[in-house]
Structure formats: C-alpha cells, structure tokens
Write an enzyme that holds these catalytic residues in place. Structure first.
Site, mmCIF file in Angstrom:
data_model
loop_
_atom_site.group_PDB
_atom_site.id
_atom_site.type_symbol
_atom_site.label_atom_id
_atom_site.label_comp_id
_atom_site.label_asym_id
_atom_site.label_seq_id
_atom_site.Cartn_x
_atom_site.Cartn_y
_atom_site.Cartn_z
ATOM 1 C CG PHE B 320 30.604 41.203 38.454
ATOM 2 C CD1 PHE B 320 30.021 40.123 37.970
ATOM 3 C CD2 PHE B 320 31.696 41.535 37.325
ATOM 4 C CE1 PHE B 320 30.044 39.466 36.921
ATOM 5 C CE2 PHE B 320 31.777 40.904 36.256
ATOM 6 C CZ PHE B 320 30.886 39.915 35.736
ATOM 7 C CG ASP B 322 33.889 41.934 42.468
ATOM 8 O OD1 ASP B 322 33.338 41.387 41.888
ATOM 9 O OD2 ASP B 322 35.135 42.801 42.038
ATOM 10 C CB SER B 323 31.977 42.901 48.859
ATOM 11 O OG SER B 323 32.061 42.542 50.407
ATOM 12 C CD GLU B 325 26.911 39.499 42.461
ATOM 13 O OE1 GLU B 325 25.986 39.833 42.077
ATOM 14 O OE2 GLU B 325 28.110 39.448 41.693
ATOM 15 N N GLY B 327 32.877 37.509 47.983
ATOM 16 C CA GLY B 327 33.369 37.587 49.159
ATOM 17 C C GLY B 327 35.145 38.045 49.084
ATOM 18 N N GLY B 329 36.789 38.465 51.752
ATOM 19 C CA GLY B 329 37.888 37.835 52.690
ATOM 20 C C GLY B 329 37.972 36.194 52.055
ATOM 21 C CE1 TYR B 410 41.169 46.154 37.451
ATOM 22 C CE2 TYR B 410 39.080 45.391 36.642
ATOM 23 C CZ TYR B 410 40.211 46.311 36.500
ATOM 24 O OH TYR B 410 40.204 47.277 35.523
ATOM 25 C CG ASP B 411 45.229 40.999 41.911
ATOM 26 O OD1 ASP B 411 44.776 40.905 40.673
ATOM 27 O OD2 ASP B 411 46.266 40.488 42.458
ATOM 28 C CG ASP B 615 25.239 54.494 67.289
ATOM 29 O OD1 ASP B 615 26.278 54.799 66.816
ATOM 30 O OD2 ASP B 615 25.440 53.280 67.981
ATOM 31 C CG HIS B 626 39.445 51.446 34.583
ATOM 32 N ND1 HIS B 626 40.035 49.991 35.231
ATOM 33 C CD2 HIS B 626 40.435 51.723 33.611
ATOM 34 C CE1 HIS B 626 41.165 50.160 34.734
ATOM 35 N NE2 HIS B 626 41.394 50.735 33.763
#
Lengths: 674, 674
Positions: B320, B322-323, B325, B327, B329, B410-411, B615, B626
């Site tokens: 996965f 997670d961000s 796929e 989100g 936020g 998951y948190d 920059d 894990h």
C-alpha cells in the site's frame, strides 16, 4: 577527633534514613548500596589493618557493595526477611605505592580477603589527589616562568588533571598529565587552554616529574565564553514560558528504601561511586499470570570511552575512560530542582567513600519523576464500520530515573525510563563544554594543515572525538537462563510462478551458541535482536523475549592494534553477549587507568564461552562520533542518544490494553507563588 | 438545494474564522490551505465546466492549493500585503471513467488549465466510493452463500477496501479488492478476517467483477480483541496517575491565521488532504544577526509505502501507498483533548473537499502544545575551579505540532517538534491494529510451513511488513541555494613515528555534485550529512549548515525488479537530494493507485541533475521493518521512530546560551474539578 567524625556521621545517617527510607518495609536489601555507616565501618577495618603509625598515605579509590551471589539474592528475594542479609564491602585502596583490594564482612567486622594487585593499571583517581596535583604548577618555577613568558596572569590559571593512557611504554608510576587554562573573566576554563606545555605529575609522590614548554600559542579570547545567566549581556532571549506539572493525587510511585514501585514496575535503585545509577531486580506485573516477572537483574553503565582524534604531542594521549578513571558516581552533580528535573520530581541522596574513606554525601544525586510528555501510549480510531465512529486513546506516561555526571568539561545526563508497556528506554544526554585546542588561526581560510577538529571561533579548534558508552545489562527474561537470538530478515526470491510477486522477506532465526556469534555491528544487516527465555513459552508457543531496539549507532574507527583501541576494544562491536560472571562488570577493566587492555570485555569474550540457555549478560554500546560545530560553543545544547528494551512475546498480549486512563481534570483556582 | 448547501458552508466558514484566525494580521498567506469557501468555489467552477445534465458521475479526488511559485512566495513574504495574494486550486476529478486535472484561478473564478490524464495510475480513492463498495458483497448472492457456508452471521460482516497495486498485468479499470471481517461481539474487525475469498470491484462501475471462494479457514475468536475501555473485563490496570500542565501565563505561542510564532521560531502550518500537515517557511531568530533566518521552505510527508511480505493469493498485492492511495489528510482522526494531546494543547480544524467537492470539516485536526517533558536544554556543573561550585542549567521546552492519520487498521501519529536550539525533530508513532491472516493453527508447534508472519494467538498470523515514510524537506538554509555535503569520517594511519598513536579519524568532506552522489544507504559508512549554504559563511569561515541526524534506519528488501519495488523505488535509499521542482512532491508519484512506477523519486533522480549550490530538496525515509509480536495484539503500543535536523555552523554560537529560564514557581491553591 574520632568522636567528632562519628557524630557527624550519625547526623548524616539520620538524614539519610529520613530522606529516602521513611517507611521501609525491610531492614536492608541485599543490593542496597553501602550506607554511610557501612562505608565508615569499612574505612575503620581497612585502616586498622595497616600499621597505625603509617596510614597517612592510605587513600580509598573505591568502596562499594561486594555484590552477593546472584543465587543468594534470588532466594532472599523469594522470601525476604526483616533480618538484614549478610553484607560485604569491596574496598580498593592505595598504600605505599601499592594497590590493595579488600573484601570486608560488615556484620562480623572482619577482613575476608586482602590482596595486593600487581598487574597493570591503577584504580579510579581520587578527588583530593587531583585537587592537590592541579595546584602544583602554580608553585613550580618553570611553569610560573612559562606563564610570565606568555604575558598571562598566574592568578587566572586553573589546571586540570588528565589520565595519560598507555602507548606501549614501560612505566611503573601512577602519573597524570596536567593541562592549564587561563580563566580570564570567565568560569569557562576549558575554552581557554594554555597550549604547548607538557606537565607530568607522579600522583603517589605528588610532584611534577616532567615539564616541557614546547611552543607558544595564543590563548583564545574569553569574551562570550561565560555561560552564567548573570554574565549575559542583553539582548537576552528567547524566554521560556512558565509551566508546572500538577498531580492532585501526588506522585504515582512509592519509594521504599531503595525499592521503587510504579504502576506495573518494581525495581531497586542504588548508587555506585564508579558507575552511578544501578537498576536491579526490575520486574513487571503480568495481568494474566497475576504476578511480577523478572526482566533485568542488574543494569548500569559499564564504561565510557572518549578517544580524541588528535595524534599530536599534547593531545594524542587523550583517550579517556571516564567511568573507570574518574568515576561516574563520585563526579555527579547534585540535581537542581525545577531545572535539572521537573517540579514533580522526587530526589534521593547518595553516599560514597571519599579519598580518606569517610562517607561523602551527594544531595539530590538522583531524581525520579513521572514524565507526562504529551505522547500517546496507544490509540485507534475506527473509521471502517458503517455509521459508527470509535476512538480509543490512552495518554503515555513513563517513569524517569535521572543522574547527571560531570567529568571535567562534559555533562552526561543518564536517564532510565520505564513504560507501562514493558519498555525500558535508556538514554544519555550530552551537554557541557567542548574540549578545544588553541590555535594561531583566526579564520578557517588560513588553515592549510590538518587541525583534527572544527575551527569554531578565533584561535579555537573543537577537537574530533567519540563518546562510546557501554551498558552492562544482566537481563533475566522471566528467569535466569536466557538465549540471544538474531531474527535475521532475509530476502526471498519467488521463482515458481505461484504468485505475481517476485520477492518478499522472511525471518530466519539464529540462536547464538557462543560469545563470538553474538558480537554485532549494527546497521549492516537487517535483524531483530532478542533476548529470549527458551524454557518458557507463551500459550501460542513463542519464547518469552525482549527486543533490543538500537538508536543511532557508531563504532570505533581506530586501528585494532592501536593502544587506545586495545584498551577500549569493546567499541569494535555495538552488541556483545557474555555468560554471567560476577567479576566481569567493567568493559574496560577494573584498573583502567594506564591499563594494558588485558581485563576487558573483548578479552573475556575471546574464550568464546557458551551463551545459549545460560545466565547471560547483554552489553550494548551507545556510540556518538562528535564533529564539533559552532553551536557547541560556548556550551553545548544537549545531544541525546539511546536504545530501548521492548517486550517481544514476553506477554500473551498487550499489557496496557486494560490500563485505566486518568480521570479528565480541569484545574481551577491555581495561583502562582514565588 | 443550492441555498441549503451555501448556508451550511457559510456557517462552517464563520466557525473557521473564529477558531483559528481570531487576530490575523494578514488577509491570506500565499501558502494557506484552501478555505472552505475556496474549496466550494473550486467545486462550482469544475462542475460548471461539464455538461450540466451529466455531473452525477463527477467525483473529486484531490482539491488543494496549487502552490505559487517559490520566487513569488519569497517576494510576497519579503513585503507582505493586506491584499490577498493570487490564489489557485489544483483539482483532480474522475468523470466518465477519466481522470481530469484542473488549475483554477480563484480570484478570477476561471479555469487556467484543464487536462485529461491518460497515463498509468489513478487518483486517491474517495471515501464515498469505498463506503459504497464495501456494501456490495452484503447483497451479492455468491458472497452471502460463502458466508452461510462458513456458518457465519452476515449481519456481523464488515468489509474493507484495499488497493490492488500493479503486477505487470494490463488493466484499464479502476479496481479495488475487498476483504471482509466477521465482527462478532467486537469492534476490532481487522483481527477477524474471513479468509479464502477474492472480491474485485470496479470502482467506476461500482460492481463486483470477480469473485472466487477458494478455501475455508477458521475465523479467529473475537474474545479479548475489543479495545474499548467499556468492554474490558476486570481486573483492570495499571492505573495512570492524574496530571496536568499548568501555564500561568498561558501558552507561549501565538497562532495568527496559519502562522505560528513561538520563542525564536516562526512557521506556517497548513493542512492538505493528501499529505496532512505541511510546515512552510520555517525561520528562526538569530540573536547575533537580529533577524529571522530561513531553515525550511516546505516540509511534509511525501509517501508512506507499506509492503506486506506474504506472496500468497489473497495477500501478495498488499503493497500500500497510504498517502497517495488513501490520503493522510482525508483519513485523519479528530484529536481527542487530554488523551491525544495534553491539557495545554491548542487545536486547529482542517478542511478538505469531499467526494462531491463540498468542504468537509475535520475538527481538531491538529494540536499544538509546548512540551515540558522534564528534559535538559543544556547544563554544566563546574567542579574544577578550586573553592568554587558553579551550576547552570536550563530546562528543555519544545513546541509540538501533531496530526493523527488512520489508514484502516493503523494509526500514525505525526509529530513535528521545534526546539529553541534550532533543532527540528520529526517523529512518527505507530499504533492501531495489526493486519493479520487467519490460519487453521492453534499453536506454533503445529506450523511446519512458511506462514509469512508471527503466530500471535489462536488462528492468527501477524504478517511481516514494512513502514517506509518518505519526508519531502525543501530546506532553505539561510537562502535558496544550498549544497548537500557528506562529511565522511575516515580512519587515518600514522606511520611516521611522530606520535605514539597509530591511528585517528578525520573528516573528508565531499559535496554531492549531482543526484546520484547524494543517494545514501545509512549505517554503512560513518558520515555527518549536512545541508549547507555554500554562499554564506560564519565569521569563522564555516558554511551555514543543518545536520541530518538519522534515527534507526531500514531499507526495502524486495528485489529491484519486483513490481511493488518499482513503484516504491524510493525505499532503496534512506536519503535522496533533488533539485527543487514544483511538480516533484510525492515520492511514489501523483497517481500512485495502480501506478507503474514511472513518476517516482527514483525515476526523477535518474536524470542525475546538478544539485550543488542549487535550490535543493532533501528526501529522508523513516524505515521500520515490522516483525509482529504478541504484545501488538489486540492493539499495538506506540512504536516511535524519527530523525532530527540540527544546526551545524548555522549560528555563530549556541542560540540558547542567553535563553531566559522560567521563574521558579510553586503552585498553591489548586483544586481539581471534573
């Protein structure tokens, strides 16, 4: 004279009892540190063993508990008595240029053994002899001349004592080197070295035996080096906001003698003049088994090796063993309430034997506090059940035991942090003052040669060095016999077309059978490192275990056959495992000052003893390479490092699932008073 | 209908203003997240661009600020105006099975660009479509039959949506897989998987397109899995002691719109539906230069890759992002006062565009608090000056910005911690529930095959997996043009007999000229990694810099040509540096669902662009392998990891030397009220 010292001692003893032992449920724990009375008794017995006319040269370099056999302690703990356990002291003294070791039976007031140590190396330096030695140059004509020659003010000179290490030479004298500083309008002496002078002192004869003034180097300016608030010029800032932790029910822990009970933890905390805080017989309550289970029999700093990386004349020897050469315990700083520890901290005092053997009290040597840092112990929000929103979260809390030790310029903040989840976090914070070398340069562009450090301000090089802290952790995972298991993470390739995946990793476990199989250089291969009890398994069939979770790691970069590296050979690996041996406590050896590296963890381990399903000791090294930077000047903001011991199939399930959260409170009617 | 939604929106907007913008000194910051009004305006403009009769299939998958050019923001910041800066929105929508990208000019209410994306990959999943999809099996006859066949209760079934990844197949449909759980007397669905069933859903058609019932496996028992306090059976414990932080002068920080000012720090905090918290234009006050100096232009999570390590039929695809796929936020949890954040925290709300484009409010999406954890900012006790004892010590304080995101089981607790010394600590805490696989086994002794995880309780395998969090850190160390420098620690051998030392280490610095020279696998070679400004030097001549201090590190162990690894190739190194490119934000690519790995950090970096004195953007990966253990069941105690950015010759000297300590306070007359 004898009367006076006895009554003074009695007064100290009364205070001691009052401070940390108000409601002791036992007379004495077998692992309690020596009480002031016991220290004084040791002194008397040792002193009386020498011809009475002749004890002026007798100095005490270590007095501490001669640890009872582990089997005895375990059986005593299984059935504690109000009767005090047998108590023995280990005393290391110097007398007539010889190192004497005594084992004293304190109940019978007798000497069990007395031994003259004839090997290489000398005991921990005493404070008096250092104080005396650093005054010698101030009356030494060639030095006075050197100072005058440099146009410096003798009354502003403060010298400091440095151990000399060993570099292959044959030497049978107990010597130190002195470095002096021109402390002009500042208290930050370490930043103002008077360079180019070699001073060697024979400690037993207390005289300068070698003096060379080699070259003149400008002393850096003292401007801006003082770190005292009262000396800061405006504008000051930034300002730290006022804050305090309030606990309506008082602290959540109880101190009973040296036993600390907090939530599901019980452990014993003692103080040792060489290593500082010692955590013993730490056990955690298992809610399923409804009993306390052992985790750590004994844990403490074993040694701190600080090799500087400047091979030139006045610096090459700076390869210090701060714990064994100077003593973490006898160089502690009394903790300052509200700044070294938060407002909800409770303090404990410590005692050690001074150079004359008499007990010295260190007020507030430890603080113990509950840390409410705003972290989360565990949480879950369930967003996946239609038409239902569930959030369960528990705030984290931990118990911190802190001591600060100050070896000359550096301050080491030693924290042991216990968590209800079973984790033990061991942290060290480094602060204090850099060891610098004066230089002619005033801008880094001028430097075309190797200067062995960072040019941090005019005339000042912050020297490259390392901090290697070895922790000795006599883990007892629910029993004495344990094994060390590497759960290696191994990549597997899929070749049989059974899956669209081409690869995955799995765990290939490897139990270290002997010491050589347990030496680990961290960071090279992915693995979970576990201390397990192979004799006890969860209902699911997993061996009880605790994981070692390393922090950032570093190892020594010195050549293996370089003298400092031979003495500090424990820095070659981050992890070692040895079979329990009562005498193997200090990774750099018992007599580490001028040692030849014959009594070290690396040497003990060469025997390659069996460690599978044995009483084993885990040695973990926190390593920090330190390339100084300008922010470290004139006083270094704390840099922290550490590691975690975390349950790994030790419990059947999370031990904090049923934790009772604190009642939400709103505070009212608080008023601040100065 | 239109009226109703407008008035609802207005109400939200008023609250928004009231909550976090009470005394704004500016109308709008160019980096402010889109306001609810702006989100709604974007929705209207996008919707109006389609034939009005036909917008029922229009869904919004991302609406966020189209970041203004850095040069514009920098000049605006140099001279901020009360007039709002130009504002643009980026909207990504699905309409008629196509992905559309819009850039909207919000002031002119016009479409700047409109584009149909025709490449591989799909946008972030919406919440509505997942909610709809997970209901499909409950009315799907073959599934009902499968459940009946297993003797399970259909009303206890809850399904969950999983992205499918890409494994070399040619597929032109937006599909997900479903896994279902038998949530029997618990809310802990993830621990009770119904195994052996493959369900594929076409999201655009919203129907099951593939269904296979392969095998029956017992569902684990639900007993003991519920984590709610109300469901725990006695004995409960341990009990957390009550505590609260009191600040008589209130919080030490000010929130002005999205700008947060605290001690010597000023930064901008915004919320993004994809990455969560975004820290922008972080500057720190330099007491010597008497001005704020830039440190970080923009920093946020870039992607979180979680590859599971089970290659078998129902699990191989679980890799996965997670961000991208799901989100970060739009899957946040509202923070719970007193448990997710301490009593002295201040909360902020966030807004994102829901699937229909309308603003959705997340109350308490961030908390901001001063951490008084009992640590020490700096200290020194001077024991070396005869007849004088000096102790100076300053308590540590830091400012924490927290968000929690919950991707299914998951948190993730995302903390940004700022320190007065100039350090920024970036931490992630993992809690929540393991992803498990049901098995026939009831004891680990029965297992003779590879099960790809740890047997953690009856019928339950906790699967091996990794957490790889990539942070995008657009550092601007006192200016835009920076360089990435490896200060390698190199062992040197002394052979010329000038010193008794045989070896030492020194620093050999190496400036990375191009991207390939800045790819780092941590832990293999000792080095200090520094982002420096080669154009600006301290008075001593050192380039201004910030060090990267890594925490524990891990990298992906998958084969390089394995499909998940191609998509998550950023996990091959811990550190990458790229030249700034506004479009390179997400390490796994913009359209990461079913991506083919063509738009990733690894691909961008293949161009091997110049990065010296440019920059530049630093990408750091927190990596955690894990291996589950029984303590992770049924809810995992938080496991933390992180890294630190720390000044390295950025200041002339310690920026906290002149810090003003808080007045010592004793609290009186407090009374607790519930």
């Amino acid at each position: 004279m004898a009367m006076a010292s006895t009554s003074k001692l009695f007064f100290i003893f009364v205070l001691f009892i009052f401070r940390i032992d108000p409601n002791s449920s036992y007379e004495q724990h077998p692992l309690d540190p020596l009480s002031p009375e016991e220290l004084d008794l040791t002194r008397t017995i040792v002193k009386d063993s020498f011809p009475s006319s002749n004890t002026t040269t007798l100095t005490f370099h270590y007095v501490g508990l001669d640890e009872p056999d582990k089997s005895f302690v375990r059986s005593w703990l299984a059935k504690p008595t109000k009767t005090p356990p047998p108590r023995r002291a280990l005393a290391i003294t110097r007398f007539n240029k010889q190192t004497h070791e005594f084992i004293i039976d304190l109940a019978n007031r007798s000497i069990i053994s007395k031994n003259v140590y004839a090997g290489y190396g000398y005991p921990t330096l005493g404070s008096d002899e250092q104080t005396e030695a650093i005054q010698l140059p101030l009356k030494y004509e060639p030095f006075i001349e050197s100072i005058r020659n440099r146009g410096l003010n003798l009354s502003a000179i403060v010298c400091s004592a440095f151990t000399v290490g060993w570099f292959g030479e044959i030497r049978n004298r107990r010597v130190i080197k002195l470095q002096c500083f021109h402390m002009n309008n500042t208290v930050n002496l370490y930043l103002l070295p008077v360079e180019g002078i070699k001073i060697v002192v024979d400690l037993d004869e207390m005289k300068i035996i070698e003096y060379i003034d080699r070259e003149k180097v400008p002393v850096p300016k003292s401007e801006g080096t003082d770190y005292r608030l009262s000396k800061q010029k405006p504008p000051l800032g930034p300002r730290i906001n006022q804050a305090a932790t309030i606990q309506p029910d008082g602290p959540g822990f109880q101190i009973d003698g040296h036993i600390i009970r907090w939530m599901n933890w019980v452990f014993h905390l003692s103080f040792d003049s060489r290593v500082g805080p010692v955590i013993s017989v730490a056990t955690i309550y298992d809610p399923e088994k409804q009993k306390h289970r052992s985790v750590l029999y004994r844990g403490h700093i074993s040694e701190l090796f600080v090799p500087y990386q400047d091979p030139t004349e006045e610096y090459y020897f700076k390869t210090f063993f701060d714990s064994g050469e100077f003593g973490f315990g006898q160089n502690t700083a009394s903790l300052v309430p509200l700044v070294d520890c938060p407002n909800n901290a409770v303090f404990m005092d410590g005692y050690y034997a001074g150079p004359n053997g008499q007990p010295v009290k260190v007020p507030n040597v430890f603080c113990i506090f509950e840390r409410h840092a705003g972290d989360i112990m565990w949480r879950h929000t369930e967003l996946g059940i239609p038409d239902e929103l569930i959030t369960e979260t528990r705030p984290e809390v931990s118990l911190v035991v802190r001591m600060v030790t100050v070896i000359s310029n550096y301050d080491h903040i030693l924290d042991w942090e216990f968590k209800p989840s079973g984790s033990i976090n061991i942290q060290v914070g480094l602060s204090g003052i850099l060891e610098v070398k004066a230089t002619k340069y005033t801008h880094s562009d001028q430097i075309k040669e190797e200067v062995y450090g960072t040019f941090i301000t005019d005339n000042t090089i912050g020297l490259h060095h390392d901090h290697f802290l070895s922790y000795r952790l006599d883990v007892d995972i629910d029993g004495v016999e344990n094994s060390f298991i590497k759960h290696n993470l191994v990549a597997k390739t899929v070749t049989d077309n059974t899956t669209p995946r081409k690869s995955y990793w799995t765990v290939v476990s490897e139990t270290a059978k002997t010491e050589s199989e347990a030496k680990i250089r961290l960071g090279l291969e992915p693995a979970e490192l576990v201390i397990a009890n192979p004799n006890k398994k969860t209902k699911s069939g997993n061996s009880y275990g605790y994981r070692l979770i390393p922090g950032a790691t570093a190892r020594s970069l010195l050549l293996e056959d370089d003298y400092p590296q031979i003495r500090g050979a424990f820095t070659k690996y981050n992890v070692w495992v040895t079979p329990y041996n009562k005498s193997e406590k200090w990774a750099g050896g018992r007599y580490v000052d001028q040692s030849h590296g014959q009594d070290t963890l690396a040497v003990w381990s060469r025997r390659n003893r069996e460690i599978d399903n044995k009483d084993i000791v885990l040695w973990y090294m926190i390593g920090i390479h330190h390339v100084p930077c300008q922010e470290d000047f004139p006083l270094m903001p704390t840099l922290s490092s550490g590691f975690e011991l975390r349950p790994f199939n030790f419990f059947e399930r999370s031990p904090v699932l049923k934790v009772i959260p604190p009642k939400p409170i709103t505070w009212a009617n608080c008023s601040a008073s100065l």
